[in-house]
Design a protein around this motif. Structure first.
Motif, PDB file in Angstrom:
ATOM      1  N   UNK B 103       0.850  -1.194   0.000  1.00 54.27           N
ATOM      2  CA  UNK B 103       0.000   0.000   0.000  1.00 54.27           C
ATOM      3  C   UNK B 103       0.876   1.231   0.000  1.00 54.27           C
ATOM      4  N   UNK B 104       0.474   2.204  -0.775  1.00 59.95           N
ATOM      5  CA  UNK B 104       1.239   3.430  -0.960  1.00 59.95           C
ATOM      6  C   UNK B 104       0.679   4.554  -0.098  1.00 59.95           C
ATOM      7  N   UNK B 105       1.587   5.328   0.469  1.00 57.94           N
ATOM      8  CA  UNK B 105       1.234   6.579   1.132  1.00 57.94           C
ATOM      9  C   UNK B 105       1.849   7.704   0.312  1.00 57.94           C
ATOM     10  N   UNK B 106       1.005   8.622  -0.140  1.00 63.75           N
ATOM     11  CA  UNK B 106       1.443   9.680  -1.036  1.00 63.75           C
ATOM     12  C   UNK B 106       1.624  11.005  -0.309  1.00 63.75           C
ATOM     13  N   UNK B 107       2.535  11.815  -0.825  1.00 60.57           N
ATOM     14  CA  UNK B 107       2.583  13.215  -0.463  1.00 60.57           C
ATOM     15  C   UNK B 107       1.511  13.976  -1.222  1.00 60.57           C
ATOM     16  N   UNK B 108       1.414  15.280  -0.936  1.00 62.20           N
ATOM     17  CA  UNK B 108       0.358  16.076  -1.549  1.00 62.20           C
ATOM     18  C   UNK B 108       0.704  16.558  -2.948  1.00 62.20           C
TER      19      UNK B 108
END
Lengths: 116, 116
Positions: B103-108
């Motif tokens: 699972x990916x956690x993205x920046x804005x």
């Protein structure tokens, strides 16, 4: 090109109506994901699937359900759409270990959903 | 939980010049991957480059390279010889290494504008 399509590509619906978005893949990948993209938030994970009938919640799962009855299709359902669910929705896949790296995700073209 | 921070909402560069986009992250994990994705006006999410945390050597893909500083939890993207087609939103993303799914956690995101 990871062979991912999403339908519809655009949809406008009214508050309170049910909506189903479809993600279809042609390469038999095991893992599939649904993200939403909103200004100022990047992409956030809604739900993911690790096999047929195997799904789990992500960071922003409230108000959404998913189903995966076939390897190639991953459906995202908004049971009763709200204006806060206006967003762009992306489907992604990652491959089985040993074929292509399972640590890379490839995205579909996105669906723009507007709830009025 | 992991967090990813992109502190530059917008950047601009002239064609043929070099530009660096910043990304920092926070995690207690030791095994992870970092990615840069590009999203042009077409909205398609395109994987640009990836870095495995256990590798000390910085990843390079043609005109794109990263400066990975694990101790500082920094992962910047350098684009050399900028081209008009590099105009896009760029997202930094963190992936915890799991046994199967990822699972990916993205920046804005950082909006990069390349001008002639």
């Amino acid at each position: 090109d990871a062979g991912i399509t999403q339908s519809p590509r655009h949809k406008v619906t009214e508050t309170g109506t049910p909506v189903t978005l479809r993600c279809h893949q042609t390469e038999n990948h095991r893992y599939m994901y649904w993200y939403r993209q909103d200004p100022g938030h990047g992409l956030r994970l809604i739900h993911y699937s690790y096999g047929v009938k195997d799904t789990d919640k992500g960071e922003v799962s409230d108000g959404y359900s998913v189903s995966r009855s076939k390897t190639e299709d991953f459906l995202l359902t908004l049971e009763s759409a709200t204006s806060s669910q206006t967003s762009v929705y992306f489907c992604a896949i990652s491959a089985e270990r040993g074929l292509r790296s399972s640590y890379e995700q490839y995205f579909g073209p996105g669906t723009r959903l507007t709830v009025t | 939980a992991q967090t990813v921070t992109q502190s530059q909402p917008e950047m601009s560069v002239q064609e043929a010049e070099t530009v660096t986009l910043s990304c920092t992250y926070d995690t207690s994990e030791s095994n992870y991957y970092l990615f840069w994705y590009k999203q042009p006006p077409s909205r398609q999410m395109i994987l640009v480059i990836r870095q495995e945390a256990y590798k000390q050597q910085n990843a390079t893909e043609n005109r794109f390279s990263v400066n990975f500083q694990k101790a500082a939890k920094s992962f910047s993207l350098k684009i050399s010889d900028s081209q008009l087609g590099d105009t896009a939103m760029y997202f930094c993303a963190f992936m915890k290494r799991n046994s199967g799914y990822s699972t990916l956690t993205f920046g804005k995101g950082t909006m990069l504008l390349v001008s002639p």
